[in-house]
Write an enzyme that holds these catalytic residues in place. Structure first.
Site, PDB file in Angstrom:
ATOM      1  NE  ARG A 124     124.518  39.165  40.650  1.00  0.00           N
ATOM      2  CZ  ARG A 124     124.529  38.058  39.699  1.00  0.00           C
ATOM      3  NH1 ARG A 124     125.261  37.149  39.963  1.00  0.00           N
ATOM      4  NH2 ARG A 124     123.376  38.255  39.046  1.00  0.00           N
ATOM      5  CB  THR A 403     124.357  28.862  41.730  1.00  0.00           C
ATOM      6  OG1 THR A 403     124.438  29.780  40.642  1.00  0.00           O
ATOM      7  CG2 THR A 403     124.309  29.691  43.056  1.00  0.00           C
ATOM      8  CB  THR A 421     127.000  31.725  41.134  1.00  0.00           C
ATOM      9  OG1 THR A 421     126.823  31.169  39.815  1.00  0.00           O
ATOM     10  CG2 THR A 421     126.917  33.135  40.893  1.00  0.00           C
ATOM     11  CG  LEU A 422     132.638  30.357  38.886  1.00  0.00           C
ATOM     12  CD1 LEU A 422     133.593  29.306  38.442  1.00  0.00           C
ATOM     13  CD2 LEU A 422     133.711  31.678  38.722  1.00  0.00           C
ATOM     14  CG  ASN A 423     125.755  32.999  35.059  1.00  0.00           C
ATOM     15  OD1 ASN A 423     124.707  32.628  35.469  1.00  0.00           O
ATOM     16  ND2 ASN A 423     125.631  33.623  33.819  1.00  0.00           N
ATOM     17  CG  ASP A 445     122.706  36.536  35.746  1.00  0.00           C
ATOM     18  OD1 ASP A 445     122.438  35.526  34.755  1.00  0.00           O
ATOM     19  OD2 ASP A 445     123.099  36.145  37.036  1.00  0.00           O
ATOM     20  CB  SER A 475     117.176  33.629  40.543  1.00  0.00           C
ATOM     21  OG  SER A 475     116.673  34.294  39.326  1.00  0.00           O
ATOM     22  N   GLY A 496     119.768  28.600  38.751  1.00  0.00           N
ATOM     23  CA  GLY A 496     119.401  29.572  37.972  1.00  0.00           C
ATOM     24  C   GLY A 496     117.902  30.362  38.312  1.00  0.00           C
TER      25      GLY A 496
END
Length: 591
Positions: A124, A403, A421-423, A445, A475, A496
């Site tokens: 992360r 994601t 992910t890149l968000n 986040d 998540s 998400g």
């Protein structure tokens, strides 16, 4: 965690698949569990509407077909699931730029069949050393979404390259070097690949954001400003050069030297405060997975700083006393108890979850069956519990949307479930100098201000407040399911806040409702996250079912499709793969 809706064509494809799954209102729900769980569904059981892809020696399911084939070819050449997963991840950074990445981060579950061991790899993103608790607040002390979503302050130190290297170093087959596994991605970036309908559509949708960044504009759009149409070739020579540097130098080619300096400089140019030292200090972490038992199946998922595993197990524990098989898939009784369990778990998420390196998290309590029973004490089978009447529970006494996901299983039974992910779609919309790297906006986040929803409507508390070199809560829920020690299922999804409930429903569809993995994937989905107090549904549920839910006091809203699950199921001496019909371009392929 993509907030951009899929192209209309993708929605039509999903709608057609889901409309075939119209379900019924069903009988009342008995709170008596069956004496034993049903066995995994045979891979060709159920109706003739949906069939998985079958193979015996290896299977890859991902959201982009070219990357899937890269992984399949690694398996066919003698690589194991980890080798293939690393190759798929680098390929997706080229072919699925809105979510695949080397400028973001994620979580990986790795199961090695010879030892029977399953490990969780946390790669992360990290907040820079200069991050502060109030950095996303305006002068009046209010949360400022522009800062947390669209500025350099939103960018976390990327973890993907370190994570993939750590996975390969510990669990690779030894047949391929790290550079070998990056080579297909280098070729795709250097020589180009045909633009898919999905990529063409997403770049058109993202143009207002990406066009503000000169490097992104030059990379993803034609010299005359035009769009790449389906079938045309997209080349990314700058990204190819960066990937080659990583292949030549390992993680140091990314976390030290010119690439790291370019990332830090772009973040500072965007208003953030990242330094090259922040990148040099990054480390991926191996953690102990979260696990639980549901009707005789062992469910293994990601621990904090993901909330996915904890609350997946918590919801399953709350549902286990109820005979969902008897009440039926998609019935009002089943959906009612699912919604009630979901809202209780998401209330707990708002209070207790964060980075375990910074805060104490009552994981054992939250995943306790006794605690789950206490959370359902007020459950009324005929009436919804208002969200404002629910607060986070007290688990301590029980202590003793962009994601993408892919799943890989090899012929030896090794498995990888990976979500990264890149968000937002294309992250923060910034490219780091001439590196070809898109940067994430993952720090949204964090709880910008406790009690204020983030971009996905999730409420956070002090446990997820911003702090230097802290990992934001997620998540993402890469998940593996076992029966009697044998792998049954590898699955996961983007989405998400809806990731947890999407993965939950894949498990319920297989374990409780006897669906094969293709049917489980195509079945319509629902979601409740405590606040807002509504059941979100996809198209495909019976109007009679929805009417019953409203009579029980639920607010029911039909919204866009949820998730893009990529799953591999091991049954009958075969592997069955299924890619979600909700998105274009996804592919499950084996050999």
């Amino acid at each position: 965690m993509n907030r951009t809706p899929p192209p209309a064509s993708a929605r039509r494809i999903a709608g057609a698949a889901l409309a075939a799954c119209l379900l019924w209102a069903g009988p009342g729900l008995a709170q008596t569990a069956p004496p034993s769980a049903p066995q995994p569904a045979p891979i060709l059981s159920g109706s003739d509407r949906f069939h998985p892809v079958l193979a015996r020696s290896g299977m890859v399911a991902s959201q982009e077909a070219t990357a899937t084939r890269v992984g399949r070819d690694i398996l066919a050449a003698g690589g194991n699931a980890v080798d293939a997963a690393v190759a798929v991840g680098f390929a997706l950074a080229v072919t699925l730029p809105r979510a695949g990445n080397i400028g973001g981060g994620g979580f990986m579950l790795v199961h090695m069949a010879d030892s029977g061991d399953t490990q969780a790899l946390d790669y992360r993103e990290l907040a820079p050393a200069a991050a502060s608790r109030d950095m996303f607040l305006d002068a009046e002390g209010n949360a400022d979404s522009e800062k947390s979503r669209y500025s350099g302050l939103a960018v976390g130190v990327p973890g993907t390259v370190a994570g993939f290297h750590a996975a390969h170093a510990r669990h690779g087959s030894g047949r391929f070097s790290f550079a070998d596994l990056i080579a297909p991605a280098i070729a795709l970036a250097r020589d180009g690949f045909p633009v898919s309908d999905d990529l063409s559509g997403s770049l058109k949708q993202a143009h207002p954001r990406l066009s503000k960044d000169p490097a992104a504009l030059a990379t993803f759009y034609k010299a005359d400003g035009g769009f790449y149409e389906p079938g045309e070739t997209l080349r990314q020579p700058q990204l190819a050069a960066t990937l080659q540097k990583i292949a030549d130098e390992g993680p140091d080619g990314f976390y030290k030297g010119p690439v790291a300096e370019a990332i830090a400089a772009r973040v500072r140019e965007g208003g953030g405060d990242m330094t090259a030292d922040d990148l040099a200090a990054y480390e991926a972490k191996w953690r102990t997975p979260v696990s639980g038992n549901y009707r005789g199946y062992e469910v293994v998922s990601m621990p904090p700083p993901s909330s996915g595993g904890v609350h997946l197990v918590e919801i399953l524990n709350m549902l286990e006393p109820f005979d969902l098989a008897a009440s039926g898939s998609g019935s009002a009784a089943t959906l009612h108890v699912m919604a009630e369990a979901m809202k209780r778990a998401y209330a707990d998420r708002s209070e207790f979850l964060g980075d375990p390196d910074f805060v104490g998290i009552p994981v054992k309590g939250l995943t306790s069956k006794t605690y789950a029973a206490s959370r359902m004490d007020g459950f009324d089978p005929e009436k919804a519990t208002p969200a404002d009447g629910l607060a986070p529970g007290k688990p301590a006494p029980y202590e003793s949307e962009e994601t993408t996901h892919y799943s890989v299983v090899d012929g030896q039974g090794n498995a990888v479930s990976n979500t990264y992910t890149l968000n937002f779609s294309y992250g923060v919309g910034m490219m780091a100098g001439d590196t070809g790297i898109l940067l994430n906006n993952e720090l949204d986040d964090f709880s910008a201000k406790p009690g204020v929803p983030n971009a996905y409507g999730l409420i956070g508390g002090d446990a997820n407040a911003v702090a230097p070199r802290k990992r934001p809560l997620s998540s993402m829920s890469p998940t593996l399911v076992f029966r009697d020690g044998r792998l049954v299922l590898a699955t996961g999804s983007p989405g998400g806040s809806r990731i947890i409930t999407t993965v939950l429903q894949i498990i319920l569809n297989v374990v409780d409702h006897g669906m094969n993995i293709a049917e489980a994937t195509a079945a319509p989905r629902m979601h409740h996250q405590w606040l807002p107090d509504e059941i979100r549904i996809e198209e495909g549920f019976s109007p009679d079912t929805l009417a019953i839910l409203r009579e029980r006091g639920h607010t029911v809203e039909e919204r866009a499709t949820m998730g893009s699950t990529q799953s591999v199921m091991a049954v009958e001496n075969s592997l069955a793969g299924a890619s979600d019909p909700r998105v274009q371009g996804a592919l499950a392929a084996g050999y």
